[in-house]
Every structure is written in C-alpha cells, then in structure tokens.
Design an enzyme around this catalytic site. Structure first.
Site, PDB file in Angstrom:
ATOM      1  N   ARG A 133       7.319 -24.813  19.622  1.00  0.00           N
ATOM      2  CA  ARG A 133       6.252 -25.370  18.771  1.00  0.00           C
ATOM      3  C   ARG A 133       4.907 -24.693  18.969  1.00  0.00           C
ATOM      4  NH1 ARG A 133       8.880 -30.121  20.291  1.00  0.00           N
ATOM      5  NH2 ARG A 133      10.261 -30.824  18.633  1.00  0.00           N
ATOM      6  N   LYS A 157      -2.756 -14.331  10.192  1.00  0.00           N
ATOM      7  CA  LYS A 157      -1.622 -14.455   9.254  1.00  0.00           C
ATOM      8  C   LYS A 157      -0.401 -13.822   9.905  1.00  0.00           C
ATOM      9  CE  LYS A 157      -3.836 -14.454   4.683  1.00  0.00           C
ATOM     10  NZ  LYS A 157      -3.923 -13.737   3.388  1.00  0.00           N
ATOM     11  N   GLU A 181      -7.364   1.024   4.256  1.00  0.00           N
ATOM     12  CA  GLU A 181      -7.904  -0.317   4.521  1.00  0.00           C
ATOM     13  C   GLU A 181      -9.321  -0.219   5.121  1.00  0.00           C
ATOM     14  OE1 GLU A 181      -6.268  -2.996   3.487  1.00  0.00           O
ATOM     15  OE2 GLU A 181      -4.117  -2.534   3.550  1.00  0.00           O
ATOM     16  N   LYS A 191     -13.899  -8.124   8.705  1.00  0.00           N
ATOM     17  CA  LYS A 191     -12.775  -9.045   8.541  1.00  0.00           C
ATOM     18  C   LYS A 191     -13.024 -10.328   9.345  1.00  0.00           C
ATOM     19  CE  LYS A 191      -7.903  -9.853   8.166  1.00  0.00           C
ATOM     20  NZ  LYS A 191      -6.528  -9.376   8.105  1.00  0.00           N
ATOM     21  N   GLU A 237      -7.991 -18.703   3.345  1.00  0.00           N
ATOM     22  CA  GLU A 237      -8.077 -18.081   2.025  1.00  0.00           C
ATOM     23  C   GLU A 237      -8.223 -19.105   0.901  1.00  0.00           C
ATOM     24  OE1 GLU A 237      -5.706 -14.524   1.685  1.00  0.00           O
ATOM     25  OE2 GLU A 237      -5.833 -14.584  -0.508  1.00  0.00           O
ATOM     26  N   ARG A 289     -11.914 -15.084   1.409  1.00  0.00           N
ATOM     27  CA  ARG A 289     -10.948 -14.199   2.087  1.00  0.00           C
ATOM     28  C   ARG A 289     -10.162 -13.372   1.066  1.00  0.00           C
ATOM     29  NH1 ARG A 289      -7.096 -15.414   7.434  1.00  0.00           N
ATOM     30  NH2 ARG A 289      -6.153 -13.345   7.433  1.00  0.00           N
ATOM     31  N   ASN A 299      -8.300  -8.628  -0.632  1.00  0.00           N
ATOM     32  CA  ASN A 299      -7.196  -8.140  -1.470  1.00  0.00           C
ATOM     33  C   ASN A 299      -7.646  -7.120  -2.506  1.00  0.00           C
ATOM     34  OD1 ASN A 299      -5.452  -9.873  -0.135  1.00  0.00           O
ATOM     35  ND2 ASN A 299      -5.794 -11.543  -1.571  1.00  0.00           N
ATOM     36  N   HIS A 325      -5.191  -4.778  -4.072  1.00  0.00           N
ATOM     37  CA  HIS A 325      -3.847  -5.202  -3.657  1.00  0.00           C
ATOM     38  C   HIS A 325      -2.970  -5.703  -4.800  1.00  0.00           C
ATOM     39  CE1 HIS A 325      -5.238  -4.466   0.349  1.00  0.00           C
ATOM     40  NE2 HIS A 325      -4.149  -4.932   0.910  1.00  0.00           N
ATOM     41  N   HIS A 356       0.215  -3.683  -4.875  1.00  0.00           N
ATOM     42  CA  HIS A 356       1.509  -4.312  -4.575  1.00  0.00           C
ATOM     43  C   HIS A 356       2.532  -4.035  -5.662  1.00  0.00           C
ATOM     44  CE1 HIS A 356      -0.023  -7.547  -1.529  1.00  0.00           C
ATOM     45  NE2 HIS A 356       0.373  -6.433  -0.922  1.00  0.00           N
ATOM     46  N   HIS A 369       2.137   1.244   2.266  1.00  0.00           N
ATOM     47  CA  HIS A 369       1.228   0.186   1.812  1.00  0.00           C
ATOM     48  C   HIS A 369      -0.189   0.726   1.556  1.00  0.00           C
ATOM     49  CE1 HIS A 369      -0.681  -3.729   1.465  1.00  0.00           C
ATOM     50  NE2 HIS A 369      -1.551  -3.335   2.371  1.00  0.00           N
TER      51      HIS A 369
HETATM   52  N1  NAD Z   1      -0.894 -10.292   8.914  1.00  0.00           N
HETATM   53  C1  NAD Z   1      -1.741  -9.664   8.139  1.00  0.00           C
HETATM   54  O1  NAD Z   1      -2.866 -10.103   7.908  1.00  0.00           O
HETATM   55  C2  NAD Z   1      -1.303  -8.344   7.552  1.00  0.00           C
HETATM   56  C3  NAD Z   1      -2.252  -7.548   6.891  1.00  0.00           C
HETATM   57  C4  NAD Z   1      -1.846  -6.314   6.405  1.00  0.00           C
HETATM   58  C5  NAD Z   1      -0.545  -5.905   6.572  1.00  0.00           C
HETATM   59  N2  NAD Z   1       0.351  -6.706   7.192  1.00  0.00           N
HETATM   60  C6  NAD Z   1       1.735  -6.271   7.402  1.00  0.00           C
HETATM   61  O2  NAD Z   1       1.709  -5.116   8.221  1.00  0.00           O
HETATM   62  C7  NAD Z   1       2.883  -4.348   7.988  1.00  0.00           C
HETATM   63  C8  NAD Z   1       2.518  -2.896   7.901  1.00  0.00           C
HETATM   64  O3  NAD Z   1       1.929  -2.509   9.116  1.00  0.00           O
HETATM   65  P1  NAD Z   1       1.997  -1.009   9.641  1.00  0.00           P
HETATM   66  O4  NAD Z   1       1.558  -0.101   8.569  1.00  0.00           O
HETATM   67  O5  NAD Z   1       1.334  -0.966  10.944  1.00  0.00           O
HETATM   68  O6  NAD Z   1       3.586  -0.786   9.758  1.00  0.00           O
HETATM   69  P2  NAD Z   1       4.569  -0.652  11.014  1.00  0.00           P
HETATM   70  O7  NAD Z   1       4.350  -1.705  12.013  1.00  0.00           O
HETATM   71  O8  NAD Z   1       5.927  -0.538  10.430  1.00  0.00           O
HETATM   72  O9  NAD Z   1       4.138   0.748  11.642  1.00  0.00           O
HETATM   73  C9  NAD Z   1       4.325   1.914  10.870  1.00  0.00           C
HETATM   74  C10 NAD Z   1       5.225   2.917  11.605  1.00  0.00           C
HETATM   75  O10 NAD Z   1       4.472   3.527  12.639  1.00  0.00           O
HETATM   76  C11 NAD Z   1       5.128   3.374  13.877  1.00  0.00           C
HETATM   77  N3  NAD Z   1       4.076   3.252  14.878  1.00  0.00           N
HETATM   78  C12 NAD Z   1       3.191   2.223  15.019  1.00  0.00           C
HETATM   79  N4  NAD Z   1       2.313   2.518  15.966  1.00  0.00           N
HETATM   80  C13 NAD Z   1       2.617   3.734  16.454  1.00  0.00           C
HETATM   81  C14 NAD Z   1       2.049   4.568  17.449  1.00  0.00           C
HETATM   82  N5  NAD Z   1       0.956   4.236  18.117  1.00  0.00           N
HETATM   83  N6  NAD Z   1       2.659   5.758  17.700  1.00  0.00           N
HETATM   84  C15 NAD Z   1       3.769   6.137  16.995  1.00  0.00           C
HETATM   85  N7  NAD Z   1       4.321   5.400  16.037  1.00  0.00           N
HETATM   86  C16 NAD Z   1       3.762   4.203  15.774  1.00  0.00           C
HETATM   87  C17 NAD Z   1       6.030   2.187  13.734  1.00  0.00           C
HETATM   88  O11 NAD Z   1       7.144   2.278  14.594  1.00  0.00           O
HETATM   89  C18 NAD Z   1       6.437   2.292  12.264  1.00  0.00           C
HETATM   90  O12 NAD Z   1       7.507   3.187  12.135  1.00  0.00           O
HETATM   91  C19 NAD Z   1       3.508  -4.905   6.726  1.00  0.00           C
HETATM   92  O13 NAD Z   1       4.657  -5.643   7.052  1.00  0.00           O
HETATM   93  C20 NAD Z   1       2.437  -5.834   6.164  1.00  0.00           C
HETATM   94  O14 NAD Z   1       2.968  -6.915   5.444  1.00  0.00           O
HETATM   95  C21 NAD Z   1      -0.014  -7.915   7.696  1.00  0.00           C
HETATM   96 ZN    ZN Z   2      -3.400  -4.212   2.764  1.00  0.00          ZN
END
Ligand code: NAD
Ligand code: ZN
Length: 376
Positions: free
Chosen positions: A130, A152, A194, A235, A245, A249, A253, A256, A260, A274
């Site tokens: 929990r 999030k 971003e 942020k 949001e 907030r 986007n 986005h 998206h 992304h």
């Molecule tokens: N929670 C939120 O507010 C929020 C906001 C934006 C995006 N997201 C989410 O984030 C995700 C995308 O994040 P991302 O772009 O970091 O993707 P990811 O976590 O898949 O990382 C991208 C790639 O880089 C690799 N990687 C990461 N750090 C590394 C490092 N230091 N050295 C070598 N390789 C490395 C990972 O293994 C992966 O293959 C999506 O699922 C999206 O929905 C969440």
């Molecule tokens: Zn984004």
C-alpha cells in the site's frame, strides 16, 4: 541567465508539495553520494534498486557501491530495457521481487533508469504494501528533466499508454549528469526536445540561452547542469501549483497532442522517439497558432530553427516510413484528447515563452491544418 562557473556543488531544486515536498539534486558525480543521502533521509532502510539491463550494465555497480558504502542493505531487480517493460507481466514480476526481497514499509525503492524504469518502479512503489517510499535516479535526459519529477507513475494498457498508474511523489531525486555520458546520442537529442519545451512554453530568456549554448549542453559540463536545473525548476514550480493537472500542469503538454498522434502512428517504436515526436508536435503547435493569428510567423520560425539546428525532426516528411492518412491521424488525436462536441483542448502559443490552454479548438480546423501539412 548565464551558466554557473565550474562548481562541484550540486544544484538543489525543491518541489514544494507540503509534507510531500522533496529535493532534486543535480550535478556531475552525484551518484557517489546516493547512499549517504538515503541514509540521512531513512536511516537503516533496506533499498531495492530497480533498473533495466542496459542501464544496469553501465551504472548498477557504482549505484550498489554507493548504497553498500553507506552501510545500507540492498537488493536488485533488473528488467529488460524498453517501453515493453511498462506492462502487467513486468510490473507483476517487479512487485513479487520487491516482496521476495522483504522490502517492508519504511524501506525504499530506487528507480535507476530512464522514464520507463521511473514509471514502472514508481508505480510498484505506489502499490506494494500500500505504498513504499522511492527515490528517482534518472539516467536519461528525458528522465532528468521530466519523468522523474512530479510523481506521475504508470504502466501501459492495450487501450493506450500510461492508462494504469498513480500519483506517487518520490522522496528524493538524484540527477547525476555524468550518467548521461553513456546515453545514445539520439536518446540525448530526443530528451533535449523536452528541455527546449520549457523555454518555448514559459521562459523566453531560457530559450535564448539554449539557442546560444545548446552545444555545451550536449557536450556536458556546467551548461548541461544549468539546462537540467532550469527545466526542473520550471516543472517543480508548475507541479507545486497544480500537482494533479487540474489546470496549469497541462501546459507541460505543449506539442504533445500532435506529437502523440505521430508517435502512436509510428507504433511507439524506434522509428520515432517520444522527444522526436514532441519536437515535431511543438513546431506544429507554433505553426497552427501562427495560422490562427495568435503568434507571429517569426516566432514560429524561430522555434523551428532551433529544433532543426540540434537535429530534431521539424516536419512530417522527416518521419521514416511515412505516416497514415488524415482520418487515422484525427482518430489518434481524438484518442489522446477526447473530442467534446467537435472541440479539442490544445496548448497554443502567443510568443516564444508564452503558452496557454485553449480548451475549444475546432477539430475541423485541426483537420484542415494537418491536411495542408501532409500535402506540403
Ligand atoms: N512520469 C512522467 O511524468 C513521464 C513524463 C515523460 C515521459 N514519461 C515516460 O518516460 C518513458 C520514456 O523515457 P526515456 O526516454 O527515458 O526511455 P527509457 O527509459 O526507455 O530509456 C531510453 C533508452 O535509453 C537507455 N538508457 C537510459 N539511460 C541510459 C544511460 N545512462 N546510458 C545508456 N543507456 C541508457 C534505456 O535502457 C533505454 O533503452 C515513456 O514510457 C514515457 O511514458 C513519463
Ligand atoms: Zn513528453
């Protein structure tokens, strides 16, 4: 708005959310201090480090050393890299492994990875027993400036991305900018979209600084820290005012809704990352705003020029493998933002650094605009 001179002191940005407030520490080499920081916040806690195979290969040994070095017990949970891990099967496996490692209330989860690990481990922390506390150690640029901040967390459903999740704030974010040195250049560039977004949506001076200093941000060093800290500050301020949001907030986007739709059209694959989709989406948001007389054509051109300069996609024709037709694109836009009586909510702009929520955009106007973009 100049970069700080070389300094080994971390930059600390506070996310002010009453009793759920926490610090984001930003700096080169900070991973070595992770154990001491955790021990100071939760003396004697056991730590479960959740990571993906790629990140673990590069950075798990140093993370373990930092945690063990502070006298803390730890366990590790490593999942395959990629968006596919934000799924029920991987989520179940992470939850079971946390329980197997006897992580109790009062212990801690450390999310060591990009946005995928932050979202997955954060959601597991939100629900196992929990609710467990967790610390974000973001390792991608996107995670350092966006996903690790704001609470999030989610996994994906067959009905869409991020549909199963929770708001669960971390108790600390440690953003070691040196970890980005092992990130693939394309991933770094996508994350930079971003960073540029913060300038475009709310800080013209920061955008001007990025125009002048982006090469240093890519190269590493104090400019990188400054860009990440400025992004996190914006942020944090927005999340502090609107955690769930209800309003403001949504400005985060920018780009986005368009983005998206193209990301989904490309199947959330390596064809279009992304951040790449968001770059294109921001250009379209500026051009759509310009067409409606809300922003000058000059400002729209300026936004596009900078994104193109860093090598991000700025036109639909740049998407490898092409895009579906207008009907499918409008369907995807409707899935992202529900169409209410023919109206869509968009983030539009009046200037570089001045965005606003437009809740009543005519879907027919969006369609006409996109049709024109597709043919041009
Ligand atoms: N929670 C939120 O507010 C929020 C906001 C934006 C995006 N997201 C989410 O984030 C995700 C995308 O994040 P991302 O772009 O970091 O993707 P990811 O976590 O898949 O990382 C991208 C790639 O880089 C690799 N990687 C990461 N750090 C590394 C490092 N230091 N050295 C070598 N390789 C490395 C990972 O293994 C992966 O293959 C999506 O699922 C999206 O929905 C969440
Ligand atoms: Zn984004």
């Amino acid at each position: 708005m100049t970069a700080p001179l070389r300094s080994s002191d971390p930059i600390v940005v506070n996310v002010a959310l009453g009793e759920r407030s926490y610090d984001i520490a930003i700096g080169r080499g900070l991973l070595a201090t992770l154990g001491q920081r955790i021990a100071a916040l939760r003396p004697g806690a056991k730590v479960a480090i959740v990571s993906d195979e790629t990140v673990a290969k590069h950075h798990l040994p140093a993370t373990v050393a930092a945690i063990a070095g502070a006298g803390l017990q730890y366990a590790t949970v490593v999942v395959p890299p990629g968006e596919g891990s934000k799924s029920f099967p991987t989520f179940e496996s992470v939850c079971e492994q946390l329980l197997l490692a006897r992580i109790e209330r009062g212990d801690l989860v450390v999310a060591l990875g990009g946005g995928v690990i932050g979202d997955l481990a954060g959601f597991a922390a939100a629900v196992v027993r929990r609710g467990l506390d967790y610390v974000q150690v973001p390792t991608s640029l996107l995670a350092q400036v966006d996903s690790s901040v704001g609470g999030k967390t989610a996994i994906d459903s067959s009905h869409g991305k991020n549909l199963i999740g929770a708001f669960h704030q971390p108790i600390l974010v440690v953003a070691d900018t040196a970890l980005l040195d092992t990130l693939a250049p394309r991933e770094f560039r996508a994350g930079y979209a971003e960073v540029a977004k913060y300038g475009l949506l709310g800080d013209q001076a920061f955008f001007a600084w990025l125009e002048a200093n982006w090469q240093e941000v890519f190269a590493g060093g104090p400019a990188r820290e400054h860009a990440i800290a400025t992004s996190c500050r914006m942020k944090a301020a927005i999340v502090g005012r609107d955690e769930r949001e209800a309003g403001e907030r949504a400005l985060l986007n920018l780009g986005h809704t368009f983005g998206h739709a193209f990301e989904a059209a490309a199947g959330f694959s390596q064809r279009l990352l992304h951040g790449e989709a968001i770059s294109l989406g921001m250009v379209l948001a500026f051009e759509f705003s310009a067409q409606r007389g809300l922003v000058s054509a000059g400002a729209a051109a300026r936004a596009k020029r900078h994104l193109a300069a860093v090598g991000l996609p700025t036109q639909i024709s740049a998407i490898p493998g092409g895009v579906p037709g207008i009907d499918r694109l409008m369907e995807l836009i409707g899935q992202d933002k529900k169409v209410k009586r023919g109206k869509l909510t968009f983030i539009l702009v009046r200037e570089v650094g001045a965005s606003f929520i437009a809740p009543d955009v005519d879907a027919a106007e969006v369609r006409a605009f996109l049709e024109e973009q597709l043919s041009g």
